[in-house]
Design a protein around this motif. Structure first.
Motif, PDB file in Angstrom:
ATOM      1  N   LEU A  91       0.820  -1.154  -0.031  1.00  0.00           N
ATOM      2  CA  LEU A  91       0.032  -0.045  -0.090  1.00  0.00           C
ATOM      3  C   LEU A  91       0.898   1.158  -0.027  1.00  0.00           C
ATOM      4  O   LEU A  91       0.576   2.157  -0.876  1.00  0.00           O
ATOM      5  CB  LEU A  91      -1.004   0.048   1.118  1.00  0.00           C
ATOM      6  CG  LEU A  91      -1.892   1.154   1.342  1.00  0.00           C
ATOM      7  CD1 LEU A  91      -2.776   1.236   0.298  1.00  0.00           C
ATOM      8  CD2 LEU A  91      -2.771   0.952   2.774  1.00  0.00           C
ATOM      9  N   GLU A  92       1.856   1.289   0.735  1.00  0.00           N
ATOM     10  CA  GLU A  92       2.723   2.478   1.023  1.00  0.00           C
ATOM     11  C   GLU A  92       3.386   2.766  -0.232  1.00  0.00           C
ATOM     12  O   GLU A  92       3.442   3.829  -0.842  1.00  0.00           O
ATOM     13  CB  GLU A  92       3.738   2.601   2.252  1.00  0.00           C
ATOM     14  CG  GLU A  92       3.180   2.578   3.313  1.00  0.00           C
ATOM     15  CD  GLU A  92       1.943   3.692   3.473  1.00  0.00           C
ATOM     16  OE1 GLU A  92       2.280   4.855   3.251  1.00  0.00           O
ATOM     17  OE2 GLU A  92       0.801   3.281   4.160  1.00  0.00           O
ATOM     18  N   LEU A 121      -4.991 -15.405  -8.296  1.00  0.00           N
ATOM     19  CA  LEU A 121      -6.196 -15.105  -7.441  1.00  0.00           C
ATOM     20  C   LEU A 121      -5.450 -14.717  -6.002  1.00  0.00           C
ATOM     21  O   LEU A 121      -5.860 -14.136  -5.306  1.00  0.00           O
ATOM     22  CB  LEU A 121      -6.832 -16.614  -7.138  1.00  0.00           C
ATOM     23  CG  LEU A 121      -7.828 -16.825  -8.316  1.00  0.00           C
ATOM     24  CD1 LEU A 121      -8.414 -18.186  -8.337  1.00  0.00           C
ATOM     25  CD2 LEU A 121      -8.803 -15.529  -8.471  1.00  0.00           C
ATOM     26  N   SER A 122      -4.074 -15.459  -5.484  1.00  0.00           N
ATOM     27  CA  SER A 122      -3.626 -14.828  -4.523  1.00  0.00           C
ATOM     28  C   SER A 122      -3.322 -13.433  -4.308  1.00  0.00           C
ATOM     29  O   SER A 122      -3.113 -12.834  -3.148  1.00  0.00           O
ATOM     30  CB  SER A 122      -2.378 -15.926  -4.127  1.00  0.00           C
ATOM     31  OG  SER A 122      -1.550 -15.842  -5.287  1.00  0.00           O
ATOM     32  N   ASP A 123      -2.579 -12.832  -5.562  1.00  0.00           N
ATOM     33  CA  ASP A 123      -2.624 -11.629  -5.615  1.00  0.00           C
ATOM     34  C   ASP A 123      -3.587 -10.584  -5.409  1.00  0.00           C
ATOM     35  O   ASP A 123      -3.591  -9.749  -4.467  1.00  0.00           O
ATOM     36  CB  ASP A 123      -2.038 -11.132  -7.031  1.00  0.00           C
ATOM     37  CG  ASP A 123      -0.600 -11.928  -7.533  1.00  0.00           C
ATOM     38  OD1 ASP A 123      -0.116 -12.469  -6.613  1.00  0.00           O
ATOM     39  OD2 ASP A 123      -0.576 -11.855  -8.723  1.00  0.00           O
ATOM     40  N   TRP A 124      -4.685 -11.100  -5.664  1.00  0.00           N
ATOM     41  CA  TRP A 124      -5.961 -10.438  -5.509  1.00  0.00           C
ATOM     42  C   TRP A 124      -6.179 -10.353  -3.904  1.00  0.00           C
ATOM     43  O   TRP A 124      -6.690  -9.198  -3.494  1.00  0.00           O
ATOM     44  CB  TRP A 124      -7.140 -10.902  -6.465  1.00  0.00           C
ATOM     45  CG  TRP A 124      -8.436 -10.308  -6.175  1.00  0.00           C
ATOM     46  CD1 TRP A 124      -9.552 -10.855  -5.894  1.00  0.00           C
ATOM     47  CD2 TRP A 124      -8.861  -8.789  -6.183  1.00  0.00           C
ATOM     48  NE1 TRP A 124     -10.655  -9.939  -5.777  1.00  0.00           N
ATOM     49  CE2 TRP A 124     -10.155  -8.914  -6.060  1.00  0.00           C
ATOM     50  CE3 TRP A 124      -8.090  -7.697  -6.503  1.00  0.00           C
ATOM     51  CZ2 TRP A 124     -10.884  -7.737  -5.912  1.00  0.00           C
ATOM     52  CZ3 TRP A 124      -8.752  -6.433  -6.603  1.00  0.00           C
ATOM     53  CH2 TRP A 124     -10.076  -6.467  -6.319  1.00  0.00           C
ATOM     54  N   ASP A 125      -6.131 -11.344  -3.285  1.00  0.00           N
ATOM     55  CA  ASP A 125      -6.300 -11.463  -1.922  1.00  0.00           C
ATOM     56  C   ASP A 125      -5.435 -10.555  -1.204  1.00  0.00           C
ATOM     57  O   ASP A 125      -5.984  -9.669  -0.252  1.00  0.00           O
ATOM     58  CB  ASP A 125      -5.989 -12.574  -1.392  1.00  0.00           C
ATOM     59  CG  ASP A 125      -7.261 -13.826  -1.677  1.00  0.00           C
ATOM     60  OD1 ASP A 125      -8.401 -13.353  -1.904  1.00  0.00           O
ATOM     61  OD2 ASP A 125      -7.056 -15.061  -1.846  1.00  0.00           O
ATOM     62  N   ILE A 126      -4.242 -10.356  -1.662  1.00  0.00           N
ATOM     63  CA  ILE A 126      -3.094  -9.703  -0.911  1.00  0.00           C
ATOM     64  C   ILE A 126      -3.563  -8.125  -1.333  1.00  0.00           C
ATOM     65  O   ILE A 126      -3.382  -7.403  -0.231  1.00  0.00           O
ATOM     66  CB  ILE A 126      -1.760  -9.913  -1.327  1.00  0.00           C
ATOM     67  CG1 ILE A 126      -1.345 -11.293  -0.995  1.00  0.00           C
ATOM     68  CG2 ILE A 126      -0.688  -8.904  -0.771  1.00  0.00           C
ATOM     69  CD1 ILE A 126      -0.201 -11.979  -1.514  1.00  0.00           C
ATOM     70  N   ASN A 129      -6.274  -7.178   0.958  1.00  0.00           N
ATOM     71  CA  ASN A 129      -6.151  -7.417   2.546  1.00  0.00           C
ATOM     72  C   ASN A 129      -4.895  -6.107   2.597  1.00  0.00           C
ATOM     73  O   ASN A 129      -5.138  -5.674   3.827  1.00  0.00           O
ATOM     74  CB  ASN A 129      -5.377  -8.628   3.020  1.00  0.00           C
ATOM     75  CG  ASN A 129      -6.462  -9.613   2.734  1.00  0.00           C
ATOM     76  OD1 ASN A 129      -7.581  -9.577   2.759  1.00  0.00           O
ATOM     77  ND2 ASN A 129      -5.881 -11.131   2.585  1.00  0.00           N
ATOM     78  N   ASN A 130      -4.194  -5.822   1.886  1.00  0.00           N
ATOM     79  CA  ASN A 130      -3.113  -4.518   1.997  1.00  0.00           C
ATOM     80  C   ASN A 130      -3.956  -3.445   2.013  1.00  0.00           C
ATOM     81  O   ASN A 130      -3.171  -2.224   2.124  1.00  0.00           O
ATOM     82  CB  ASN A 130      -2.038  -4.888   1.030  1.00  0.00           C
ATOM     83  CG  ASN A 130      -0.889  -5.902   1.482  1.00  0.00           C
ATOM     84  OD1 ASN A 130      -1.276  -6.680   2.311  1.00  0.00           O
ATOM     85  ND2 ASN A 130       0.044  -5.984   0.700  1.00  0.00           N
ATOM     86  N   TYR A 135      -7.695   1.771  -1.019  1.00  0.00           N
ATOM     87  CA  TYR A 135      -7.316   3.194  -1.276  1.00  0.00           C
ATOM     88  C   TYR A 135      -7.707   3.709  -2.533  1.00  0.00           C
ATOM     89  O   TYR A 135      -8.205   4.801  -2.620  1.00  0.00           O
ATOM     90  CB  TYR A 135      -5.572   2.982  -1.215  1.00  0.00           C
ATOM     91  CG  TYR A 135      -4.802   4.243  -1.735  1.00  0.00           C
ATOM     92  CD1 TYR A 135      -5.093   5.664  -1.309  1.00  0.00           C
ATOM     93  CD2 TYR A 135      -4.063   4.123  -2.988  1.00  0.00           C
ATOM     94  CE1 TYR A 135      -4.244   6.636  -1.585  1.00  0.00           C
ATOM     95  CE2 TYR A 135      -3.400   5.202  -3.451  1.00  0.00           C
ATOM     96  CZ  TYR A 135      -3.633   6.490  -2.720  1.00  0.00           C
ATOM     97  OH  TYR A 135      -2.759   7.652  -3.308  1.00  0.00           O
ATOM     98  N   LEU A 136      -7.789   2.580  -3.614  1.00  0.00           N
ATOM     99  CA  LEU A 136      -8.124   3.172  -4.893  1.00  0.00           C
ATOM    100  C   LEU A 136      -9.631   3.526  -4.830  1.00  0.00           C
ATOM    101  O   LEU A 136     -10.133   4.663  -5.632  1.00  0.00           O
ATOM    102  CB  LEU A 136      -8.202   2.186  -5.887  1.00  0.00           C
ATOM    103  CG  LEU A 136      -8.737   1.816  -7.044  1.00  0.00           C
ATOM    104  CD1 LEU A 136      -8.007   2.972  -7.953  1.00  0.00           C
ATOM    105  CD2 LEU A 136      -8.326   0.739  -8.031  1.00  0.00           C
ATOM    106  N   MET A 137     -10.551   2.824  -4.237  1.00  0.00           N
ATOM    107  CA  MET A 137     -12.051   3.124  -3.828  1.00  0.00           C
ATOM    108  C   MET A 137     -12.146   4.693  -3.181  1.00  0.00           C
ATOM    109  O   MET A 137     -13.041   5.395  -3.613  1.00  0.00           O
ATOM    110  CB  MET A 137     -12.713   2.091  -3.314  1.00  0.00           C
ATOM    111  CG  MET A 137     -12.869   0.843  -3.972  1.00  0.00           C
ATOM    112  SD  MET A 137     -12.795   1.001  -5.854  1.00  0.00           S
ATOM    113  CE  MET A 137     -14.725   1.282  -5.707  1.00  0.00           C
ATOM    114  N   GLU A 138     -11.248   4.837  -2.152  1.00  0.00           N
ATOM    115  CA  GLU A 138     -11.302   6.199  -1.554  1.00  0.00           C
ATOM    116  C   GLU A 138     -10.953   7.376  -2.460  1.00  0.00           C
ATOM    117  O   GLU A 138     -11.625   8.459  -2.406  1.00  0.00           O
ATOM    118  CB  GLU A 138      -9.895   6.175  -0.552  1.00  0.00           C
ATOM    119  CG  GLU A 138     -10.208   6.289   0.941  1.00  0.00           C
ATOM    120  CD  GLU A 138      -8.915   6.293   1.536  1.00  0.00           C
ATOM    121  OE1 GLU A 138      -8.071   7.064   1.459  1.00  0.00           O
ATOM    122  OE2 GLU A 138      -8.938   5.278   2.403  1.00  0.00           O
TER     123      GLU A 138
END
Ligand code: SF4
Ligand code: SF4
Length: 365
Positions: A91-92, A121-126, A129-130, A135-138
């Motif tokens: 995220l940072e 699919l695992s990337d999407w979970d991360i 979760n991260n 942030y994008l939706m904000e």
């Protein structure tokens, strides 16, 4: 230049967009000249999944004064902390990278903020979760991001993300090689890939096309998996014929390349005909209409490709496609079963039978 209207956002998108993958290599002076010419010749859609941060300053220099007339795809997950492109789910790093891109572009908004390059699919979970999705939706809520996009090469992952998130635009790798199991990103079966195109069209999600030439592989007989070279125009037409597609995004690095690509708009039907790929259609593609219209002319004047497209979309739940079908001047009910299309189709579609099937389906709903 022809434009296609995004069915949900209303944006008018140039059929030919601008991919910036290695664009920074041309430098500021030449880069500015190329981008300005692209804009003046009608290109209004620019993808910014670029391999170096230098691209952003070139784009600002070339197009800052026309910012409101262009549309930018910016990727949440492309990391430019070391100038060269990196991929991140942190995220940072995403926040810092988006800040720096906005600063370099000297803009305070992003037209399409993309959930970037989700192939597992695992990337999407991360990603979720991260907090990157949050942030994008904000930013969307605050108006910095106007619309949400998604880039991926993997049909299974795309289906999952479209289930989970409200996506307006998909960037997907579309070319005859990938659709026919050939090449680095040939992911998914013919049906899984066409299922993506149909779902996007049915749900009013636009598609922008990356890698329309399979990284140049298709343009050379030696590297083409089909053993014959296709022209850029055949590849562009192939991608633009797919349901949901608004725009192709070839990488452009010179004025001559730009002018050559823009000449797409002047090509004859014959020059755009890509039916040669029918000779190489794998078993799971055989008998499936790709809407190429190579079987024309139909003696009663049916637009065979379009009728088939509406049918496939209708079966995928696209109510509008049924409406469009019903407004056609001539439809499957007008087919006289002459069989001309059967003999012409390189994809082994038994079209005269299919017309009966389409007629029965459309009359039953
Ligand atoms: S029937 Fe064959 S030739 Fe005609 S539009 Fe479909 S795929 Fe193309
Ligand atoms: S079989 Fe029907 S769709 Fe095909 S060419 Fe003849 S009239 Fe046209």
């Amino acid at each position: 230049m022809r434009y296609r209207t995004h069915p949900k956002t209303g944006d008018k998108v140039s059929e030919i967009g601008f991919g910036t993958a290695y664009f920074y290599e041309v430098g500021m002076k030449e880069g500015t000249r190329i981008l300005r010419r692209a804009f003046e010749r009608g290109i209004n859609y620019f993808d910014l999944a670029t391999s170096d941060i230098a691209t952003f300053a070139i784009l600002r220099e070339a197009l800052h004064d026309v910012r409101k007339d262009i549309l930018l795809q910016v990727h949440f997950g492309a990391d430019y902390s070391r100038d060269a492109y990196g991929w991140t789910l942190d995220l940072e790093k995403v926040k810092r990278s988006v800040d720096v891109q906005l600063r370099k572009l000297q803009t305070d908004y992003i037209d399409y903020g993309f959930i970037h390059c989700q192939d597992e699919l695992s990337d999407w979970d991360i990603y979720k979760n991260n907090g990157v999705l949050g942030y994008l939706m904000e930013l969307k809520k605050s108006g910095v991001v106007r619309h949400i996009g998604l880039s991926s090469h993997t049909p299974e992952v795309i289906q999952k993300i479209l289930d989970d998130a409200d996506v307006d635009m998909l960037m997907f790798s579309i070319n005859p090689a990938y659709d026919y199991h050939e090449g680095a990103y040939a992911i998914g079966s013919v049906d899984e890939r066409s299922g993506i195109y149909r779902r996007c069209e049915a749900e009013n999600i636009g598609i922008t096309v990356m890698k329309p030439f399979s990284g140049g592989q298709l343009l050379n007989a030696h590297s083409s998996p089909f053993g014959v070279a296709l022209t850029p125009y055949q590849c562009m037409k192939y991608a633009l014929d797919k349901p949901g597609v608004l725009c192709v995004l070839p990488g452009i690095r010179s004025v001559s390349e730009l002018d050559m690509l823009l000449d797409y708009e002047n090509q004859s039907e014959k020059a755009l005909d890509y039916s040669v790929i029918g000779d190489f259609a794998p078993q799971d593609a055989s008998g499936k209409c790709v809407y190429c219209n190579h079987c024309k002319p139909c003696p009663v004047g049916l637009d065979i490709g379009l009728i088939n497209k509406y049918y496939d979309l209708a079966k995928a739940g696209d109510v509008l496609a049924v409406e469009h079908y019903k407004t056609l001047e001539k439809n499957a009910a007008d087919c006289i079963g002459c069989g001309h299309c059967d003999s012409r189709c390189p994809f082994k579609v038994e079209q005269s039978d299919r017309m009966k099937e389409i007629r029965a389906y459309m009359e039953s709903i």
